[in-house]
Enzyme design. Sequence first.
Site, PDB file in Angstrom:
ATOM      1  N   MET A   1       0.847  -1.186   0.000  1.00 14.75           N
ATOM      2  CA  MET A   1       0.000   0.000   0.000  1.00 14.75           C
ATOM      3  C   MET A   1       0.885   1.239   0.000  1.00 14.75           C
ATOM      4  O   MET A   1       1.570   1.530   0.967  1.00 14.75           O
ATOM      5  CB  MET A   1      -0.928  -0.015   1.204  1.00 14.75           C
ATOM      6  CG  MET A   1      -1.938  -1.154   1.185  1.00 14.75           C
ATOM      7  SD  MET A   1      -3.079  -1.084   2.563  1.00 14.75           S
ATOM      8  CE  MET A   1      -1.970  -1.555   3.896  1.00 14.75           C
ATOM      9  N   ALA A   2       0.839   1.959  -1.116  1.00 17.56           N
ATOM     10  CA  ALA A   2       1.701   3.116  -1.296  1.00 17.56           C
ATOM     11  C   ALA A   2       1.442   4.160  -0.214  1.00 17.56           C
ATOM     12  O   ALA A   2       0.305   4.485   0.099  1.00 17.56           O
ATOM     13  CB  ALA A   2       1.477   3.734  -2.675  1.00 17.56           C
ATOM     14  N   GLN A  54       7.680  -4.897  -2.948  1.00 16.97           N
ATOM     15  CA  GLN A  54       6.731  -5.049  -4.053  1.00 16.97           C
ATOM     16  C   GLN A  54       7.207  -4.177  -5.212  1.00 16.97           C
ATOM     17  O   GLN A  54       7.407  -2.977  -5.057  1.00 16.97           O
ATOM     18  CB  GLN A  54       5.317  -4.649  -3.635  1.00 16.97           C
ATOM     19  CG  GLN A  54       4.296  -4.986  -4.709  1.00 16.97           C
ATOM     20  CD  GLN A  54       2.873  -4.785  -4.242  1.00 16.97           C
ATOM     21  OE1 GLN A  54       2.354  -3.679  -4.340  1.00 16.97           O
ATOM     22  NE2 GLN A  54       2.241  -5.842  -3.757  1.00 16.97           N
ATOM     23  N   CYS A  85      -2.819  -3.356  -9.277  1.00 17.51           N
ATOM     24  CA  CYS A  85      -3.211  -1.966  -9.032  1.00 17.51           C
ATOM     25  C   CYS A  85      -4.298  -1.531 -10.020  1.00 17.51           C
ATOM     26  O   CYS A  85      -4.128  -1.670 -11.235  1.00 17.51           O
ATOM     27  CB  CYS A  85      -2.004  -1.045  -9.148  1.00 17.51           C
ATOM     28  SG  CYS A  85      -2.391   0.688  -8.806  1.00 17.51           S
ATOM     29  N   HIS A 157      -6.438 -11.080  -5.542  1.00 17.67           N
ATOM     30  CA  HIS A 157      -7.462 -10.212  -4.968  1.00 17.67           C
ATOM     31  C   HIS A 157      -8.756 -10.531  -5.716  1.00 17.67           C
ATOM     32  O   HIS A 157      -8.816 -10.386  -6.938  1.00 17.67           O
ATOM     33  CB  HIS A 157      -7.084  -8.746  -5.148  1.00 17.67           C
ATOM     34  CG  HIS A 157      -8.026  -7.774  -4.504  1.00 17.67           C
ATOM     35  ND1 HIS A 157      -7.652  -6.504  -4.164  1.00 17.67           N
ATOM     36  CD2 HIS A 157      -9.324  -7.893  -4.133  1.00 17.67           C
ATOM     37  CE1 HIS A 157      -8.681  -5.875  -3.608  1.00 17.67           C
ATOM     38  NE2 HIS A 157      -9.710  -6.704  -3.597  1.00 17.67           N
ATOM     39  N   ASN A 188      -6.799 -12.692  -1.083  1.00 18.00           N
ATOM     40  CA  ASN A 188      -6.805 -11.284  -0.703  1.00 18.00           C
ATOM     41  C   ASN A 188      -8.193 -10.710  -0.975  1.00 18.00           C
ATOM     42  O   ASN A 188      -8.804 -11.020  -1.985  1.00 18.00           O
ATOM     43  CB  ASN A 188      -5.738 -10.526  -1.496  1.00 18.00           C
ATOM     44  CG  ASN A 188      -5.704  -9.033  -1.198  1.00 18.00           C
ATOM     45  OD1 ASN A 188      -5.592  -8.229  -2.109  1.00 18.00           O
ATOM     46  ND2 ASN A 188      -5.802  -8.656   0.052  1.00 18.00           N
ATOM     47  N   GLY A 189      -8.667  -9.891  -0.047  1.00 14.71           N
ATOM     48  CA  GLY A 189      -9.938  -9.221  -0.236  1.00 14.71           C
ATOM     49  C   GLY A 189     -10.912  -9.480   0.893  1.00 14.71           C
ATOM     50  O   GLY A 189     -11.280 -10.623   1.163  1.00 14.71           O
ATOM     51  N   ASP A 190     -11.329  -8.409   1.566  1.00 18.36           N
ATOM     52  CA  ASP A 190     -12.343  -8.459   2.628  1.00 18.36           C
ATOM     53  C   ASP A 190     -11.900  -9.259   3.847  1.00 18.36           C
ATOM     54  O   ASP A 190     -12.706  -9.963   4.464  1.00 18.36           O
ATOM     55  CB  ASP A 190     -13.661  -9.018   2.092  1.00 18.36           C
ATOM     56  CG  ASP A 190     -14.297  -8.106   1.052  1.00 18.36           C
ATOM     57  OD1 ASP A 190     -13.800  -6.980   0.883  1.00 18.36           O
ATOM     58  OD2 ASP A 190     -15.280  -8.523   0.403  1.00 18.36           O
ATOM     59  N   ARG A 213      -6.087  -3.309   3.337  1.00 18.88           N
ATOM     60  CA  ARG A 213      -6.816  -2.267   4.073  1.00 18.88           C
ATOM     61  C   ARG A 213      -7.218  -2.704   5.481  1.00 18.88           C
ATOM     62  O   ARG A 213      -7.425  -1.866   6.353  1.00 18.88           O
ATOM     63  CB  ARG A 213      -8.070  -1.874   3.280  1.00 18.88           C
ATOM     64  CG  ARG A 213      -7.775  -1.178   1.958  1.00 18.88           C
ATOM     65  CD  ARG A 213      -9.068  -0.968   1.161  1.00 18.88           C
ATOM     66  NE  ARG A 213      -9.655  -2.240   0.763  1.00 18.88           N
ATOM     67  CZ  ARG A 213     -10.952  -2.414   0.492  1.00 18.88           C
ATOM     68  NH1 ARG A 213     -11.788  -1.402   0.596  1.00 18.88           N
ATOM     69  NH2 ARG A 213     -11.409  -3.600   0.128  1.00 18.88           N
TER      70      ARG A 213
END
EC number: 1.3.1.-
Length: 356
Positions: A1-2, A54, A85, A157, A188-190, A213
């Site tokens: 995450m940038a 990454q 991305c 994701h 990945n995801g949720d 996140r």
Amino acid sequence: MAGITNAAYRRLCAEYGAGLYVCEMITSRGLVEGDETTKRMLVFDEAEQVRSVQLYGTDPVYVGKAAEILCADYGVGHIDLNFGCPVPKVTRKGGGGALPWKRGLLARILEHTVAAAAPYGVPVTMKTRKGLDDDHLTYLDAGRIAQETGCASIALHGRTVAQAYSGQADWEAIGALVDHVSIPVLGNGDIWEAADAVRMVEQTGAAGVVVGRGCLGRPWIFRDLAAAFEGGDVTTLPNLGEVAAMMRRHAELLVEHMGEERGCKEFRKHVSWYLKGFGAGGQRRRDLGLVSTLADLDLLLAELDPNEPFPVAELGAPRGRQGSPRSRVVLPEGWLDDADGSDCHLQESVDETTGG
């Protein structure tokens, strides 16, 4: 995450639990050409046991050279290639989640990277999405190519580029990829709580999970994850005083790595994530979002009610950006006309890491 997973935040998360903590995305061209901003991002904490980076790129030669530099000059022990991305300024140049549509180009990038890292014994992994949209799925081909080119694992994701961060992640796609390849698949995801990670692994057969996140303002989630995967049932519910201590530690580490002025500025973006659901008050939140010294931060944190309990209503709730699905994915002209792209040559800019 940038802009999030710098050395300070990776150190903080590692202090709370086990896992592999990946450096924010950097561009291969920026590294190869010696861009100073890119090099400043490649800072590692002395406590990092495995330096994980990454890497983003669209040119196989540049990505391969960047991988060699990371291994030879920075002592990196893991390289993850970002093909997930969804940000328009990245996809419009054929990068990120757009790139796997070009199967031949994807294969060449992976081949160059794996070959460059192999002499150093450094594993190469990749992250991708389901595809451009529901009509242009790429993840099964991407998994096959990752396996054929020697990637150690692939992370999926469960959203398309068009979805960005909206809606729900498709865990069934993760399970389909698990059945499709023999290399480990990470889901990945949720994943907002440790229980979500356990449920994902049980439902999909994934070898592990990738958290993005879900860790915003919650560095302790990795402690919960470690316990959950060992068979425990841990849900950390820190009161506001404990969260304030984490905030102070985070700011302290940022200052240690960046200096007080820049470190405090970097800390500001994290305030709303840490305090989400707590009754800290609007003015106090605004003041914390403008903090410029550790001394000022200490005064403001002391004003918080240390006994306020964790807002359990926030458990399982999405964190960070969400937004709405996009009507179309921004792509280079004619991108969809050729799904091979073996001879595709794309321009890669140095500053695309800000895309996330």
